[in-house]
Structure formats: C-alpha cells, structure tokens
Design an enzyme around this catalytic site. Structure first.
Site, mmCIF file in Angstrom:
data_model
loop_
_atom_site.group_PDB
_atom_site.id
_atom_site.type_symbol
_atom_site.label_atom_id
_atom_site.label_comp_id
_atom_site.label_asym_id
_atom_site.label_seq_id
_atom_site.Cartn_x
_atom_site.Cartn_y
_atom_site.Cartn_z
ATOM 1 N N HIS A 194 -26.655 17.279 6.231
ATOM 2 C CA HIS A 194 -25.370 17.442 6.917
ATOM 3 C C HIS A 194 -25.155 18.935 7.160
ATOM 4 C CE1 HIS A 194 -21.059 17.638 7.574
ATOM 5 N NE2 HIS A 194 -21.144 16.377 7.941
ATOM 6 N N GLU A 207 -24.968 15.485 15.102
ATOM 7 C CA GLU A 207 -23.613 15.984 14.872
ATOM 8 C C GLU A 207 -23.523 17.431 15.338
ATOM 9 O OE1 GLU A 207 -21.425 13.566 11.619
ATOM 10 O OE2 GLU A 207 -22.505 15.186 10.662
HETATM 11 P P1 PGA Z 1 -15.508 14.409 11.424
HETATM 12 O O1 PGA Z 1 -16.778 14.673 10.473
HETATM 13 O O2 PGA Z 1 -15.576 12.983 11.886
HETATM 14 O O3 PGA Z 1 -14.319 14.678 10.543
HETATM 15 O O4 PGA Z 1 -15.620 15.379 12.549
HETATM 16 C C1 PGA Z 1 -18.036 14.130 10.770
HETATM 17 C C2 PGA Z 1 -19.031 14.520 9.719
HETATM 18 O O5 PGA Z 1 -18.924 15.630 9.175
HETATM 19 O O6 PGA Z 1 -19.941 13.741 9.387
#
Ligand code: PGA
Length: 278
Positions: free
Chosen positions: A110, A195
C-alpha cells in the site's frame, strides 16, 4: 471470467468493539449476502463479488470470529505481513499466525507502507512470494504520485512497481494453469490494486477514463511480464476515494474488476453500496 472483488482497507481505524458493532450492522444490511450454510461460505462460492476485509492486525481475531459466527460471506486478511515464517522481527505479523485465524489475503505495498515505512519494490517482492507460497492471495498495490503523473511518468512507475514487485513469482505465474480452474474461472493467488497516490484519502477520485487507462496499461504490462493468459484473468482493482456515488461509473469500465476502499469502507452502509455496484 474475472472475479469481481470489493476490499475494505480499514487502516488503523476501529477497536475490537467497534469491529463487532460493524459486523452486526453488516449482517443486517447485507441480508441476502449472508450465507445460508457453511458450504456456501467456502472460498470457491462464485456468486457475486468477493468481499474482503483488511482490519489492523490486532482486530483479525475479532473479525474472524464475527465472520464465522454471523456466517457472513466475506474473506479477510492482513494489511501487512512479514515474509519470514517466524523470527526476531519485533512488531511484525507472520503469515502463519493470520492463516491460523482463517485469513486468506495479505495486502502488500500500500502506498502508505511504501512512503511512510520505506518499503521498497524488492522488499515487497519477498512478501508477494511468501504470501503466494503459503497459499494465501497477495493483493499488490501500485500507483503513481501526483508529481509522477504530472511528469508523465505514470506508466513508467507502474511498470517498475509491477516488474520489480513480481520478480520472485513470475515463473510461478507463468505456469498459469494453476491459477485458472477447468471452467476458466480465475483462481488467481494474485490481485493487483491500482491506487493513484493523489486519489487516496483526498476525495479526488480518478475519472473512469483515467482509471481505465491505467488498468488497461497494467493488464498489457502483465501480458509482457507474465503471460497473456494470466493477464486476461487477473483481477485489477481500483482504489482512491471510491464512494457509493462514483463506484458505478468506475465499475462500468472494462478493465476495472473491483475496488480497494479506505474511508468509505468504515461505514457498513456505504461499503455495501459499493459492493452492490460490482
Ligand atoms: P480511500 O483509501 O478510499 O480513503 O481513498 C483507499 C486506500 O488507501 O486503500
């Protein structure tokens, strides 16, 4: 056919009692999604999207008990694991411990782990390998920062993160028959979560077109790195400010197979609406 997946990343939120309250609400809201029988609860139940919860490590036992006792149709996993089986690694969590609790996923790489805890691609590659070797599913997160996007480096960043992050499992993934059932259904032990860092927790979601472009690129890159067969069946999730009101337009994109949700996953009602968009 690619598996649709909705994953909840709770980050360092919720206590054990809050997690219990969450699953009371979830069981009431999800209604029909609650399993009728232990058999339907099995991991290969293919109806509807898979739901995966990533609570903090200290909540894993509670989450496991709630899912079992309420017969909730969901999986769970750890937000971070160590690649060694056990050892003198103060503060870390082993795969065998979470596996004993019934977890079958590990979130790896992440952006908060990469930036706040300096986890490198080669370090993450070891985690991907040990997770898959143990029979759990690795969810590898990739994504560019705003500066990298503005500098037209999105694709080169993704290429590096994929190439280096998967380097230890490429041969295994190439033997892709292990990852596809005889009916062609995906049984992948690897999931990619795209992401974009600029969209995480900012409320600034990628447009469906921006997300689709990145997902298409990731799938093409996986064709090069691993194989066409593998790339065609691996699930690629989008994460970054996914909310009930933007989930549908993102889910409509051909290469978006699900979501990794932070903030909106903390509220059962919001997360359930996101699950329903898939
Ligand atoms: P968020 O976070 O949906 O709050 O933007 C996503 C993540 O960090 O996996």
């Amino acid at each position: 056919m690619r598996k649709k997946i909705a994953a909840a990343n709770w980050k360092m939120f919720k206590t054990n009692s809050e997690a219990q309250a969450y699953f009371n609400d979830w069981a009431a809201i999800a209604g029909g999604a609650v399993c009728e029988s232990a058999a339907a609860h099995a991991a290969d139940d293919s109806s509807g999207p898979d739901v995966v919860f990533f609570p903090s490590a200290v909540l894993l036992k509670t989450v496991s008990e709630c899912i079992q006792s309420k017969k909730i149709k969901a999986h769970f996993g750890a937000q971070n694991i160590h690649f060694e089986k056990e050892g003198a690694f103060t503060g870390e969590t082993s795969l065998i411990t979470i596996q004993e609790l019934g977890a079958n996923y590990a979130l790896i790489g992440h952006s908060e782990r990469r930036t706040l805890f300096n986890e490198s691609d080669s370090f993450l590659a070891k985690k991907v390998k040990s997770t898959i070797d143990r029979g759990l599913t690795a969810m590898l997160c990739v994504g560019e920062t705003l500066k990298e996007r503005q500098g037209q480096q999105t694709f080169s960043v993704l290429k590096k993160q994929l190439t280096e992050g998967l380097v230890e499992v490429i041969e295994l993934l190439r033997a892709s028959n292990e990852f596809v059932s005889s009916s062609g259904e995906s049984k992948s032990k690897l999931i990619i979560a795209y992401e974009p860092v600029w969209a995480i927790g900012t409320g600034q979601v990628a447009t469906p077109e921006q997300a689709e472009d990145a997902h298409f690129y990731i799938r093409s890159e996986l064709t090069q790195i691993v194989s066409e067969k593998f790339a065609a069946q691996v699930s690629i999730l989008y994460g970054g400010s996914v909310k009930p009101d933007n989930a549908q337009s993102l889910a409509a994109q051909p290469n978006i197979d699900g979501f990794l949700v932070g903030g909106a996953s903390l509220k059962p009602k919001d997360f359930f609406q996101i699950v329903q968009a898939l």
